[in-house]
Design a protein around this motif. Structure first.
Motif, short mmCIF file in Angstrom:
data_model
loop_
_atom_site.label_atom_id
_atom_site.label_comp_id
_atom_site.label_asym_id
_atom_site.label_seq_id
_atom_site.Cartn_x
_atom_site.Cartn_y
_atom_site.Cartn_z
N GLY A 40 15.20 -34.97 29.85
CA GLY A 40 15.40 -35.96 30.90
C GLY A 40 16.83 -35.99 31.40
N GLU A 41 17.10 -37.00 32.24
CA GLU A 41 18.42 -37.13 32.83
C GLU A 41 19.38 -37.87 31.90
OE1 GLU A 41 15.68 -38.55 34.33
OE2 GLU A 41 15.49 -37.81 36.38
N THR A 42 20.66 -37.78 32.24
CA THR A 42 21.65 -38.65 31.62
C THR A 42 21.54 -40.01 32.29
OG1 THR A 42 23.38 -38.15 33.23
CG2 THR A 42 23.20 -36.67 31.32
N ASN A 90 11.89 -44.65 33.58
CA ASN A 90 12.20 -44.29 32.21
C ASN A 90 11.04 -43.63 31.47
OD1 ASN A 90 14.25 -47.13 32.17
ND2 ASN A 90 15.02 -45.10 31.73
N PHE A 91 9.91 -43.49 32.16
CA PHE A 91 8.74 -42.87 31.52
C PHE A 91 8.32 -41.62 32.28
CE2 PHE A 91 8.70 -47.27 30.16
CZ PHE A 91 8.41 -47.16 28.80
N VAL A 92 7.65 -40.72 31.59
CA VAL A 92 7.30 -39.43 32.18
C VAL A 92 6.22 -39.57 33.23
CG1 VAL A 92 7.88 -38.21 30.04
CG2 VAL A 92 5.50 -38.85 30.48
N ASP A 93 6.14 -38.58 34.08
CA ASP A 93 5.07 -38.45 35.05
C ASP A 93 3.87 -37.83 34.32
OD1 ASP A 93 3.38 -37.07 36.99
OD2 ASP A 93 4.91 -37.55 38.48
N ASP A 94 2.78 -38.57 34.21
CA ASP A 94 1.62 -38.09 33.46
C ASP A 94 0.94 -36.90 34.12
OD1 ASP A 94 1.61 -39.92 31.25
OD2 ASP A 94 0.93 -41.48 32.61
N ILE A 95 1.08 -36.77 35.42
CA ILE A 95 0.46 -35.65 36.12
C ILE A 95 1.18 -34.35 35.75
CG2 ILE A 95 -0.21 -34.71 38.36
CD1 ILE A 95 -1.55 -37.38 37.55
N SER A 112 9.29 -41.35 26.89
CA SER A 112 10.43 -41.78 27.68
C SER A 112 11.49 -40.69 27.60
CB SER A 112 10.98 -43.10 27.12
OG SER A 112 12.06 -43.55 27.88
N ARG A 113 11.65 -39.96 28.71
CA ARG A 113 12.56 -38.81 28.70
C ARG A 113 13.86 -39.14 29.42
NH1 ARG A 113 9.05 -33.26 29.89
NH2 ARG A 113 8.41 -32.91 27.74
N GLN A 114 14.89 -39.39 28.63
CA GLN A 114 16.25 -39.47 29.14
C GLN A 114 17.19 -39.45 27.95
OE1 GLN A 114 14.34 -42.56 30.24
NE2 GLN A 114 14.56 -43.10 28.10
N VAL A 115 18.45 -39.09 28.21
CA VAL A 115 19.44 -39.10 27.14
C VAL A 115 19.55 -40.54 26.63
CG1 VAL A 115 21.86 -38.74 26.58
CG2 VAL A 115 20.68 -37.13 28.10
N SER A 236 16.66 -30.20 30.55
CA SER A 236 16.43 -28.89 29.90
C SER A 236 15.23 -29.01 28.97
CB SER A 236 17.67 -28.46 29.12
OG SER A 236 18.78 -28.32 29.98
N ILE A 237 14.15 -28.37 29.34
CA ILE A 237 12.90 -28.48 28.60
C ILE A 237 12.77 -27.30 27.63
CG2 ILE A 237 10.38 -28.50 28.80
CD1 ILE A 237 10.80 -29.74 31.60
N ALA A 238 12.75 -27.60 26.34
CA ALA A 238 12.58 -26.56 25.33
C ALA A 238 11.13 -26.07 25.33
CB ALA A 238 12.97 -27.09 23.95
N SER A 239 10.95 -24.76 25.43
CA SER A 239 9.58 -24.21 25.45
C SER A 239 9.18 -23.62 24.11
CB SER A 239 9.44 -23.16 26.55
OG SER A 239 10.26 -22.04 26.30
N HIS A 240 10.11 -22.93 23.45
CA HIS A 240 9.81 -22.41 22.11
C HIS A 240 11.11 -22.04 21.40
CE1 HIS A 240 9.92 -18.76 24.67
NE2 HIS A 240 10.39 -18.15 23.60
N ILE A 241 11.00 -21.88 20.11
CA ILE A 241 12.15 -21.49 19.28
C ILE A 241 12.17 -19.98 19.17
CG2 ILE A 241 13.18 -21.67 16.98
CD1 ILE A 241 11.75 -24.42 16.79
#
Length: 519
Positions: A40-42, A90-95, A112-115, A236-241
């Motif tokens: 999410g955002e700062t 403050n909450f994600v877009d479910d779509i 809830s995605r934000q710093v 920055s969305i982590a997709s895999h390690i």
């Protein structure tokens, strides 16, 4: 020209919420160069969105799109929490961020995605309570499941470290099954809450009514930034390690930019997952390799299993008769009743227990003759293998990442506990002379409490757990998970304080092992 050498950080922390912020703070203060990722955002980046939303509200949407209606269309799941009404952004877009569940078995996954994570959302309770050895050793008391690999004594100095830093407000009570915190001077109970306390404690010797323990959200990320050793990457969305095929260790995280969808990789000597229980597990399950075909760190086969969430939808609300003598607008932290079932005596219908949070005669307007009270029970959900998270291979999110499939339901134990909760709430209200006007009698689907834990459990045996007693992967020694997914069992207390303390303890271990060259 030679190739540009890729920077290798000492550590990558995935998720900048309560646990991730603490990891960034502790590791940078310990001398590590850290990259902190959040999807999410700062707060600064989100300010303009919230400002725009507030302006639209003030204009009553004249000539504009009704933001509430638009958000409701995009957030059918997130809008189920009371905090959503004035916190859409403050909450994600479910779509864009879907997940799946079995038919007729819903799970309400609130994200809830934000710093700063969920704790910075207005209306978050921010209640902070320690677990006790009644929780860490619950299996010894009732024979169900297994114990934690640690006890309260192991975590006590880290609890204290967090409590001092965030400034927990509360009281010293000397209750064995609710260890005292290091607290600042408390805000007293309101007149209505004092009335309730006297009525309950005089009638039931096993029940204590104490002021709630709470604190403002921890502002750890700015402290980490001041060290000069933190690189914060928002959106920055982590997709895999990423795993080193030669050493078998984690060597970084693959990332997708939230807005451009551009992919890139970040490398580090240590990876710490703090993305929340389901997100961290989803990330591990999406990180398959030839050596780890069923998900990274899943040699035990229990990754994703034992999902838990508090049952907290059983509530009563009403008014307090004859409140003429009450002082008005008394700012308190509400009251808390620690677990009392299955402490001294064993209940015939269920094991484990519940705590109760509530308030009475708080912030009542001077000209109002309706003085409200409310009580809600928070009950422990048993860890069961059949409650699990896996990946849905047929559905992906807006960034092309397989979504979580969540299969979770309450057992007969939770149903029996809920029946006792309602009866108990009503009898205490009646004993105090409070008038109950509204009863919430039905268990809402799991997830609604936002206290999901348990999908990458700690343990003493690598055959039955994902992590050791220091939140370290049994399979990948430089991989750690310190969010709620590490919980072997839940307790009935809010989990955030324990999550933060476990994170500080794990970081202490990471710094020590790094200095010794063991990671």
């Amino acid at each position: 020209m030679g190739m540009v050498k890729q920077k290798v950080y000492d550590a990558i922390v995935v998720g900048a919420g309560a646990s991730g912020g603490w990891a960034a703070k502790e590791l940078t203060e310990g001398g590590m160069q850290v990259c902190l990722l959040d999807a999410g955002e700062t707060p600064r980046q989100k300010e303009w969105l919230i400002f725009k939303q507030d302006i639209l509200r003030k204009l009553k949407y004249r000539g504009k799109v009704d933001q509430r209606s638009l958000s409701l269309q995009r957030q059918p799941i997130q809008s189920k929490t009371v905090a959503w009404e004035w916190n859409y952004e403050n909450f994600v877009d479910d779509i864009d961020n879907p997940y799946t569940t079995p038919d007729n078995q819903p799970f309400i996954w609130l994200r809830s995605r934000q710093v700063g994570g969920r704790m910075i959302v207005k209306a978050h309770g921010r209640q902070l309570y320690r677990l006790s050895d009644y929780d860490f050793k619950a299996a010894n008391l009732d024979g169900y499941g297994g114990n934690w690999p640690i006890i309260h004594q192991d975590l006590a100095p880290y609890y204290a470290h967090v409590e001092r830093w965030v400034g927990v407000r509360g009281t010293i009570e000397g209750i064995p099954h609710l260890p005292d915190s290091v607290v600042l001077p408390h805000r007293v109970l309101s007149d209505g809450e004092e009335l309730f306390k006297v009525a309950v404690e005089s009638r039931w010797s096993d029940r204590r009514v104490i002021p709630g323990r709470f604190a403002p959200p921890p502002s750890t990320v700015p402290i980490a930034q001041k060290t000069g050793r933190l690189k914060l990457r928002s959106n920055s969305i982590a997709s895999h390690i990423i795993v080193d095929s030669d050493t078998g260790k984690a060597k970084g995280v693959a990332v997708i930019d939230r807005y451009t969808h551009k992919s890139y990789e970040i490398y580090a000597k240590v990876v710490i997952l703090c993305a929340s229980s389901i997100e961290s597990t989803r990330l591990l399950l999406n990180s398959t390799t030839r050596q780890h075909p069923n998900g990274l760190g899943n040699s035990s086969g229990v990754l994703g299993h034992y999902l838990m969430d508090h049952l907290n939808s059983i509530q009563v609300k009403g008014i307090i008769p004859n409140p003429e003598s009450f002082a008005r607008n008394q700012p308190t932290g509400g009251f808390y009743i620690p677990q009392f079932r299955n402490i001294r005596d064993r209940h015939p219908n269920f094991i484990r227990g519940y705590g109760i949070q509530g308030s009475a005669a708080r912030e009542v307007p001077e000209d109002s003759d309706r003085v409200p009270f409310t009580m809600a029970a928070f009950g422990e959900m048993l860890p069961r293998f059949e409650n699990y998270v896996t990946l849905d291979p047929d559905h992906k999110d807006a960034w092309g990442i397989p979504v979580a499939h969540i299969s979770c339901a309450f057992s007969d134990n939770e149903v029996a506990m809920a029946q006792d909760q309602l009866q108990t709430l009503k009898e205490m209200a009646e004993a105090t002379g409070f008038l109950v006007e509204l009863e919430s009698r039905t268990l809402a689907p799991p997830g609604i409490a936002s206290h999901e834990v348990g999908t990458a459990r700690m343990g003493n045996d690598p055959k039955t757990s994902v992590l050791n007693r220091f939140n370290q992967s049994w399979d990948i020694p430089n991989l750690f998970i310190t969010d709620g997914s590490c919980f072997p069992s839940q307790g009935c207390q809010n989990p955030t304080l324990t999550i933060m303390a476990l994170t500080v303890r794990a970081c202490d271990y990471i710094l020590d092992q790094s200095r010794k060259g063991n990671l």
